[in-house]
Design a protein around this motif. Sequence first.
Motif, PDB file in Angstrom:
ATOM      1  N   ALA A  48     -20.823  86.497  11.757  1.00 21.34           N
ATOM      2  CA  ALA A  48     -19.610  85.822  11.297  1.00 21.34           C
ATOM      3  C   ALA A  48     -18.622  85.592  12.438  1.00 21.34           C
ATOM      4  O   ALA A  48     -17.868  84.613  12.434  1.00 21.34           O
ATOM      5  N   ALA A  49     -18.617  86.487  13.426  1.00 23.44           N
ATOM      6  CA  ALA A  49     -17.600  86.440  14.481  1.00 23.44           C
ATOM      7  C   ALA A  49     -17.950  85.519  15.647  1.00 23.44           C
ATOM      8  O   ALA A  49     -17.043  84.995  16.316  1.00 23.44           O
ATOM      9  N   VAL A  50     -19.228  85.302  15.916  1.00 20.67           N
ATOM     10  CA  VAL A  50     -19.637  84.593  17.136  1.00 20.67           C
ATOM     11  C   VAL A  50     -18.971  83.224  17.309  1.00 20.67           C
ATOM     12  O   VAL A  50     -18.486  82.911  18.416  1.00 20.67           O
ATOM     13  N   PRO A  51     -18.897  82.362  16.309  1.00 22.53           N
ATOM     14  CA  PRO A  51     -18.253  81.056  16.547  1.00 22.53           C
ATOM     15  C   PRO A  51     -16.807  81.178  17.011  1.00 22.53           C
ATOM     16  O   PRO A  51     -16.353  80.402  17.870  1.00 22.53           O
ATOM     17  N   TYR A  52     -16.087  82.159  16.472  1.00 19.72           N
ATOM     18  CA  TYR A  52     -14.684  82.331  16.849  1.00 19.72           C
ATOM     19  C   TYR A  52     -14.554  82.953  18.241  1.00 19.72           C
ATOM     20  O   TYR A  52     -13.608  82.647  18.975  1.00 19.72           O
ATOM     21  N   LEU A  53     -15.485  83.811  18.599  1.00 16.87           N
ATOM     22  CA  LEU A  53     -15.483  84.380  19.947  1.00 16.87           C
ATOM     23  C   LEU A  53     -15.775  83.305  20.992  1.00 16.87           C
ATOM     24  O   LEU A  53     -15.181  83.296  22.081  1.00 16.87           O
ATOM     25  N   ILE A  54     -16.666  82.395  20.685  1.00 14.90           N
ATOM     26  CA  ILE A  54     -16.952  81.282  21.595  1.00 14.90           C
ATOM     27  C   ILE A  54     -15.703  80.418  21.769  1.00 14.90           C
ATOM     28  O   ILE A  54     -15.350  80.028  22.895  1.00 14.90           O
ATOM     29  N   ASP A  55     -15.015  80.138  20.676  1.00 13.81           N
ATOM     30  CA  ASP A  55     -13.781  79.352  20.758  1.00 13.81           C
ATOM     31  C   ASP A  55     -12.725  80.085  21.569  1.00 13.81           C
ATOM     32  O   ASP A  55     -12.013  79.471  22.384  1.00 13.81           O
ATOM     33  N   ALA A  56     -12.608  81.408  21.392  1.00 13.76           N
ATOM     34  CA  ALA A  56     -11.613  82.172  22.134  1.00 13.76           C
ATOM     35  C   ALA A  56     -11.890  82.146  23.627  1.00 13.76           C
ATOM     36  O   ALA A  56     -10.966  82.041  24.447  1.00 13.76           O
ATOM     37  N   ALA A  57     -13.165  82.251  24.005  1.00 11.16           N
ATOM     38  CA  ALA A  57     -13.502  82.209  25.431  1.00 11.16           C
ATOM     39  C   ALA A  57     -13.114  80.878  26.050  1.00 11.16           C
ATOM     40  O   ALA A  57     -12.717  80.806  27.214  1.00 11.16           O
ATOM     41  N   ALA A  58     -13.212  79.809  25.264  1.00 11.91           N
ATOM     42  CA  ALA A  58     -12.906  78.471  25.775  1.00 11.91           C
ATOM     43  C   ALA A  58     -11.412  78.182  25.818  1.00 11.91           C
ATOM     44  O   ALA A  58     -10.975  77.301  26.572  1.00 11.91           O
ATOM     45  N   THR A  59     -10.616  78.915  25.050  1.00 12.70           N
ATOM     46  CA  THR A  59      -9.206  78.551  24.914  1.00 12.70           C
ATOM     47  C   THR A  59      -8.228  79.601  25.435  1.00 12.70           C
ATOM     48  O   THR A  59      -7.035  79.316  25.536  1.00 12.70           O
ATOM     49  N   SER A  60      -8.697  80.795  25.773  1.00 12.49           N
ATOM     50  CA  SER A  60      -7.766  81.854  26.164  1.00 12.49           C
ATOM     51  C   SER A  60      -7.509  81.842  27.663  1.00 12.49           C
ATOM     52  O   SER A  60      -8.346  81.379  28.454  1.00 12.49           O
ATOM     53  N   PRO A  61      -6.378  82.376  28.096  1.00 11.31           N
ATOM     54  CA  PRO A  61      -6.112  82.502  29.537  1.00 11.31           C
ATOM     55  C   PRO A  61      -7.144  83.378  30.249  1.00 11.31           C
ATOM     56  O   PRO A  61      -7.411  83.177  31.430  1.00 11.31           O
ATOM     57  N   ARG A  62      -7.729  84.324  29.524  1.00 12.13           N
ATOM     58  CA  ARG A  62      -8.751  85.186  30.143  1.00 12.13           C
ATOM     59  C   ARG A  62     -10.016  84.421  30.469  1.00 12.13           C
ATOM     60  O   ARG A  62     -10.769  84.803  31.369  1.00 12.13           O
ATOM     61  N   GLY A  63     -10.303  83.369  29.709  1.00 13.52           N
ATOM     62  CA  GLY A  63     -11.502  82.583  29.926  1.00 13.52           C
ATOM     63  C   GLY A  63     -12.779  83.292  29.548  1.00 13.52           C
ATOM     64  O   GLY A  63     -13.872  82.922  29.991  1.00 13.52           O
ATOM     65  N   VAL A  64     -12.664  84.312  28.710  1.00 11.69           N
ATOM     66  CA  VAL A  64     -13.825  85.094  28.313  1.00 11.69           C
ATOM     67  C   VAL A  64     -13.490  85.820  27.026  1.00 11.69           C
ATOM     68  O   VAL A  64     -12.318  86.039  26.704  1.00 11.69           O
TER      69      VAL A  64
END
Length: 253
Positions: free
Chosen positions: A124-140
């Motif tokens: 359930a979490a993977v799609p949102y984790l992928i989006d977070a990596a693409a949009t966060s200042p951390r980049g991951v």
Amino acid sequence: MTTLDGAVALVTGASSGIGAATALGLAQNGASIALIGRRRDRLDGVANDITELGAKVLVLEGDLTDPKGAEDMVQETIDRLGRLDVLVNNAGIMLLGTALHTTTEDWDRMVALNVSAMLHITHAAVPYLIDAAATSPRGVSDIVNVSSTAGRVARPSSSVYTLTKFGVNGFTESLRQELLSERVRVSVVAPGTVDTELVDHLRDSIRDAARRQVDSIEPLRPADIADAIGYIVTRDRRVAVNEMLIRAGEQTW
């Protein structure tokens, strides 16, 4: 080292022990926290401690062995906290006993919580984790799965517990390779003997034997494992800590 300011972390098995300590540690690093567990009173206590740190917190009481329940809790995290950057799969149970003297119900409980629940929440979490990596200042973003030394060393009376933890290790490594290109780091932490409630779930005779086995060892503390998880998820995006094995100083197995 990167800050977790603006990040959201979801921690399973968060009502006590390693899960509670990890949630507090990630909040101290700046993250907002979603707590998942089955004991609402204990979750509320952890939530109060996080609130006192000035961090946002969401309490989610539910059963991760139900795929729909896991999906709903991830969705509520997104709806209430806005994103998901870190998933810590810590929920688990250890029910020891030989194949002759244990029950298939105990085996099924361990497989359901140690393996199936982890799969449900991760899926359930993977799609949102992928989006977070693409949009966060951390980049991951990060998934950290809590395994055990039982995922490396098989011992008597722990055959199915060992099965589940070897499975966690294999799943982690395969998922790590799948998500490399998405900038989602996947790590496993394997603690040895930790002073938690894990042995409290055992039958009386087995519990007493398990405690005698570690009486001479100064156990790790939940905060020790929380520190390791905090280290993993605060590395710069160029660094991936794939695996950590953390034994008590006097532990031989």
